[in-house]
Design a protein around this motif. Structure first.
Motif, PDB file in Angstrom:
ATOM      1  N   ALA A 121       0.838  -1.200   0.000  1.00 60.21           N
ATOM      2  CA  ALA A 121       0.000   0.000   0.000  1.00 60.21           C
ATOM      3  C   ALA A 121       0.871   1.247   0.000  1.00 60.21           C
ATOM      4  CB  ALA A 121      -0.914   0.000   1.218  1.00 60.21           C
ATOM      5  N   ARG A 122       0.436   2.264  -0.748  1.00 58.81           N
ATOM      6  CA  ARG A 122       1.197   3.499  -0.795  1.00 58.81           C
ATOM      7  C   ARG A 122       1.060   4.251   0.530  1.00 58.81           C
ATOM      8  NH1 ARG A 122       0.863   8.593  -5.090  1.00 58.81           N
ATOM      9  NH2 ARG A 122       2.602   9.734  -4.161  1.00 58.81           N
ATOM     10  N   LEU A 123       2.160   4.817   0.984  1.00 54.97           N
ATOM     11  CA  LEU A 123       2.173   5.573   2.231  1.00 54.97           C
ATOM     12  C   LEU A 123       2.177   7.065   1.928  1.00 54.97           C
ATOM     13  CD1 LEU A 123       4.834   3.464   4.164  1.00 54.97           C
ATOM     14  CD2 LEU A 123       2.341   3.361   4.400  1.00 54.97           C
ATOM     15  N   LYS A 124       1.386   7.807   2.688  1.00 57.40           N
ATOM     16  CA  LYS A 124       1.261   9.243   2.471  1.00 57.40           C
ATOM     17  C   LYS A 124       2.176  10.022   3.410  1.00 57.40           C
ATOM     18  CE  LYS A 124      -3.609   8.896   1.082  1.00 57.40           C
ATOM     19  NZ  LYS A 124      -5.006   9.320   1.386  1.00 57.40           N
ATOM     20  N   VAL A 125       2.544  11.217   2.972  1.00 58.57           N
ATOM     21  CA  VAL A 125       3.268  12.182   3.796  1.00 58.57           C
ATOM     22  C   VAL A 125       2.334  13.369   3.998  1.00 58.57           C
ATOM     23  CG1 VAL A 125       5.333  13.631   3.973  1.00 58.57           C
ATOM     24  CG2 VAL A 125       5.472  11.394   2.832  1.00 58.57           C
ATOM     25  N   PRO A 126       2.071  13.792   5.246  1.00 59.33           N
ATOM     26  CA  PRO A 126       2.766  13.405   6.468  1.00 59.33           C
ATOM     27  C   PRO A 126       2.412  12.004   6.979  1.00 59.33           C
ATOM     28  CG  PRO A 126       0.970  14.904   6.975  1.00 59.33           C
ATOM     29  CD  PRO A 126       1.078  14.864   5.485  1.00 59.33           C
ATOM     30  N   HIS A 127       3.331  11.462   7.748  1.00 61.07           N
ATOM     31  CA  HIS A 127       3.108  10.249   8.525  1.00 61.07           C
ATOM     32  C   HIS A 127       2.182  10.621   9.673  1.00 61.07           C
ATOM     33  CE1 HIS A 127       5.053   7.344  11.654  1.00 61.07           C
ATOM     34  NE2 HIS A 127       3.972   6.780  11.135  1.00 61.07           N
ATOM     35  N   MET A 128       0.969  10.091   9.674  1.00 60.26           N
ATOM     36  CA  MET A 128      -0.024  10.492  10.665  1.00 60.26           C
ATOM     37  C   MET A 128      -0.762   9.274  11.189  1.00 60.26           C
ATOM     38  SD  MET A 128      -3.198  13.187  10.176  1.00 60.26           S
ATOM     39  CE  MET A 128      -2.062  14.449   9.616  1.00 60.26           C
ATOM     40  N   GLY A 129      -0.728   9.087  12.499  1.00 67.16           N
ATOM     41  CA  GLY A 129      -1.446   7.986  13.116  1.00 67.16           C
ATOM     42  C   GLY A 129      -0.544   7.139  14.000  1.00 67.16           C
ATOM     43  N   TRP A 130      -1.049   5.972  14.338  1.00 65.15           N
ATOM     44  CA  TRP A 130      -0.346   5.070  15.261  1.00 65.15           C
ATOM     45  C   TRP A 130       0.669   4.215  14.513  1.00 65.15           C
ATOM     46  CZ3 TRP A 130      -1.416   5.250  20.488  1.00 65.15           C
ATOM     47  CH2 TRP A 130      -2.536   6.004  20.854  1.00 65.15           C
ATOM     48  N   ASN A 131       1.818   4.026  15.128  1.00 64.32           N
ATOM     49  CA  ASN A 131       2.835   3.167  14.521  1.00 64.32           C
ATOM     50  C   ASN A 131       3.702   2.564  15.631  1.00 64.32           C
ATOM     51  OD1 ASN A 131       4.449   1.866  12.656  1.00 64.32           O
ATOM     52  ND2 ASN A 131       4.766   3.688  11.388  1.00 64.32           N
ATOM     53  N   ARG A 132       4.338   1.461  15.300  1.00 64.01           N
ATOM     54  CA  ARG A 132       5.136   0.744  16.291  1.00 64.01           C
ATOM     55  C   ARG A 132       6.502   1.401  16.478  1.00 64.01           C
ATOM     56  NH1 ARG A 132       2.681  -3.754  17.890  1.00 64.01           N
ATOM     57  NH2 ARG A 132       1.106  -4.685  16.506  1.00 64.01           N
ATOM     58  N   VAL A 133       6.949   1.422  17.708  1.00 66.43           N
ATOM     59  CA  VAL A 133       8.247   1.991  18.075  1.00 66.43           C
ATOM     60  C   VAL A 133       9.138   0.854  18.561  1.00 66.43           C
ATOM     61  CG1 VAL A 133       9.436   3.532  19.676  1.00 66.43           C
ATOM     62  CG2 VAL A 133       7.297   4.262  18.585  1.00 66.43           C
ATOM     63  N   GLN A 134      10.218   0.610  17.822  1.00 69.63           N
ATOM     64  CA  GLN A 134      11.148  -0.470  18.147  1.00 69.63           C
ATOM     65  C   GLN A 134      12.303   0.096  18.980  1.00 69.63           C
ATOM     66  OE1 GLN A 134      10.160  -3.444  17.261  1.00 69.63           O
ATOM     67  NE2 GLN A 134       8.531  -2.787  15.867  1.00 69.63           N
ATOM     68  N   GLN A 135      12.394  -0.332  20.219  1.00 68.13           N
ATOM     69  CA  GLN A 135      13.418   0.179  21.126  1.00 68.13           C
ATOM     70  C   GLN A 135      14.794  -0.345  20.724  1.00 68.13           C
ATOM     71  OE1 GLN A 135      12.072  -0.819  25.111  1.00 68.13           O
ATOM     72  NE2 GLN A 135       9.972  -0.264  24.575  1.00 68.13           N
ATOM     73  N   ARG A 136      15.785   0.540  20.683  1.00 70.46           N
ATOM     74  CA  ARG A 136      17.133   0.148  20.280  1.00 70.46           C
ATOM     75  C   ARG A 136      18.136   0.164  21.432  1.00 70.46           C
ATOM     76  NH1 ARG A 136      15.017  -2.438  16.539  1.00 70.46           N
ATOM     77  NH2 ARG A 136      14.734  -1.451  14.476  1.00 70.46           N
ATOM     78  N   ILE A 137      17.760   0.763  22.552  1.00 64.62           N
ATOM     79  CA  ILE A 137      18.610   0.748  23.741  1.00 64.62           C
ATOM     80  C   ILE A 137      17.723   0.528  24.963  1.00 64.62           C
ATOM     81  CG2 ILE A 137      20.344   2.311  22.757  1.00 64.62           C
ATOM     82  CD1 ILE A 137      19.110   4.536  24.551  1.00 64.62           C
ATOM     83  N   ASP A 147       8.512  -3.479  23.965  1.00 68.51           N
ATOM     84  CA  ASP A 147       9.144  -3.174  22.686  1.00 68.51           C
ATOM     85  C   ASP A 147       8.117  -3.374  21.575  1.00 68.51           C
ATOM     86  OD1 ASP A 147      11.033  -2.573  20.797  1.00 68.51           O
ATOM     87  OD2 ASP A 147      11.981  -4.552  20.825  1.00 68.51           O
ATOM     88  N   GLY A 148       8.061  -2.452  20.635  1.00 64.64           N
ATOM     89  CA  GLY A 148       7.091  -2.540  19.559  1.00 64.64           C
ATOM     90  C   GLY A 148       5.745  -1.921  19.890  1.00 64.64           C
ATOM     91  N   GLU A 149       5.648  -1.257  21.034  1.00 60.77           N
ATOM     92  CA  GLU A 149       4.401  -0.590  21.408  1.00 60.77           C
ATOM     93  C   GLU A 149       4.062   0.500  20.387  1.00 60.77           C
ATOM     94  OE1 GLU A 149       1.377  -0.435  22.546  1.00 60.77           O
ATOM     95  OE2 GLU A 149       2.020  -0.859  24.615  1.00 60.77           O
ATOM     96  N   ARG A 150       2.772   0.793  20.236  1.00 60.17           N
ATOM     97  CA  ARG A 150       2.328   1.818  19.297  1.00 60.17           C
ATOM     98  C   ARG A 150       2.252   3.187  19.973  1.00 60.17           C
ATOM     99  NH1 ARG A 150       0.100   0.024  14.485  1.00 60.17           N
ATOM    100  NH2 ARG A 150      -0.168  -2.235  14.325  1.00 60.17           N
ATOM    101  N   PHE A 151       2.721   4.192  19.252  1.00 56.46           N
ATOM    102  CA  PHE A 151       2.618   5.583  19.685  1.00 56.46           C
ATOM    103  C   PHE A 151       2.037   6.399  18.532  1.00 56.46           C
ATOM    104  CE2 PHE A 151       5.665   3.861  22.631  1.00 56.46           C
ATOM    105  CZ  PHE A 151       5.477   4.577  23.808  1.00 56.46           C
ATOM    106  N   TYR A 152       1.598   7.611  18.846  1.00 51.91           N
ATOM    107  CA  TYR A 152       0.909   8.442  17.859  1.00 51.91           C
ATOM    108  C   TYR A 152       1.859   9.467  17.231  1.00 51.91           C
ATOM    109  CZ  TYR A 152      -2.733  11.113  15.578  1.00 51.91           C
ATOM    110  OH  TYR A 152      -3.506  11.728  14.634  1.00 51.91           O
ATOM    111  N   PHE A 153       1.875   9.501  15.907  1.00 53.01           N
ATOM    112  CA  PHE A 153       2.773  10.370  15.137  1.00 53.01           C
ATOM    113  C   PHE A 153       1.979  11.353  14.270  1.00 53.01           C
ATOM    114  CE2 PHE A 153       5.285   6.575  15.876  1.00 53.01           C
ATOM    115  CZ  PHE A 153       6.604   6.999  15.937  1.00 53.01           C
ATOM    116  N   VAL A 154       2.549  12.549  14.080  1.00 53.54           N
ATOM    117  CA  VAL A 154       2.096  13.493  13.057  1.00 53.54           C
ATOM    118  C   VAL A 154       3.324  14.272  12.600  1.00 53.54           C
ATOM    119  CG1 VAL A 154       0.580  15.393  12.426  1.00 53.54           C
ATOM    120  CG2 VAL A 154      -0.143  13.796  14.200  1.00 53.54           C
ATOM    121  N   HIS A 155       3.895  13.925  11.449  1.00 55.47           N
ATOM    122  CA  HIS A 155       5.111  14.623  10.992  1.00 55.47           C
ATOM    123  C   HIS A 155       5.439  14.275   9.548  1.00 55.47           C
ATOM    124  CE1 HIS A 155       8.051  11.104  11.482  1.00 55.47           C
ATOM    125  NE2 HIS A 155       6.897  10.625  11.872  1.00 55.47           N
ATOM    126  N   SER A 156       6.161  15.203   8.915  1.00 48.63           N
ATOM    127  CA  SER A 156       6.677  14.990   7.562  1.00 48.63           C
ATOM    128  C   SER A 156       8.195  14.898   7.539  1.00 48.63           C
ATOM    129  CB  SER A 156       6.240  16.144   6.647  1.00 48.63           C
ATOM    130  OG  SER A 156       4.835  16.217   6.554  1.00 48.63           O
TER     131      SER A 156
END
Length: 212
Positions: A121-137, A147-156
């Motif tokens: 599926a094509r992804l739109k910019v801005p990135h808006m909505g819930w997405n998984r956050v992969q912890q690196r430290i 790890d992998g919990e969802r957080f809310y984003f709004v950004h380009s």
């Protein structure tokens, strides 16, 4: 002296940030302020922001807050949110403007074309909505957050640190981008903890108790 100062430089409605911090910090004094002296006296500082990078940098300077932000980022628990994360870096493609230069690296834009999800599926910019956050430290602000919990984003735009050791988390949106950074007393995120339900509240609670 306040326990937590939320820096107000005129960019964005900070009510949701303040309410979320107050919710996880009962008994603490939480102030939204554009007064450099109040920022300097606070025990810990939250640096949020919404809008375009050039406007944010201009408004920060017009209010005489640059020195207070630099001092807070050097000396006390400091949480950057969204544009507040991006402003910590050296330069942004958005408006071709310098940032505060606290952390090495740049702010870049998602490509407008050929961004696709794993299912095609094509992804739109801005990135808006819930997405998984992969912890690196491992970090105290991740305590109790899977790890992998969802957080809310709004950004380009997103940060691209020059030092891999700064990357505290990554998120997949057509490409893997840095969604959180950490160094010493600084922790900063691209997503909005105050809009991210229980995981976001847990992160803010962790910040309140964090003793770097």
């Amino acid at each position: 002296m306040s326990d937590v100062a939320i820096i107000d430089y005129g960019m964005g409605n900070l009510r949701s940030v303040a309410k979320a911090v107050e919710h996880v910090a009962p008994g603490k004094t939480v102030v939204v302020t554009s007064d450099p002296a109040v920022v300097a006296a606070a025990g810990r500082v939250v640096f949020p922001g919404q809008g375009a990078m050039p406007d944010c940098m201009r408004e920060l300077d017009l209010r005489g807050l640059r020195a207070s932000v630099l001092e807070a980022a050097a000396s006390k628990p400091f949480l950057g949110i969204c544009i507040g994360e991006q402003m910590l870096f050296e330069h942004s493609e958005e408006g071709d403007v310098p940032g505060l230069g606290i952390l090495p690296g740049n702010v870049v834009r998602f490509p407008d074309a050929n961004m696709v999800a794993a299912d095609g599926a094509r992804l739109k910019v801005p990135h808006m909505g819930w997405n998984r956050v992969q912890q690196r430290i491992a970090h105290p602000l991740w305590e109790g957050i899977p790890d992998g919990e969802r957080f809310y984003f709004v950004h380009s735009y997103f940060v691209r640190p020059d030092e891999p050791s700064l990357v505290a988390a990554e998120t997949d949106y057509g490409l893997m981008f840095t969604s959180a950074v950490a160094r010493d007393n600084i922790f900063a995120v691209q997503f909005h903890p105050e809009k991210s339900a229980q995981a976001g509240l847990r992160m803010l609670a962790n910040f309140i108790s964090w003793a770097p």
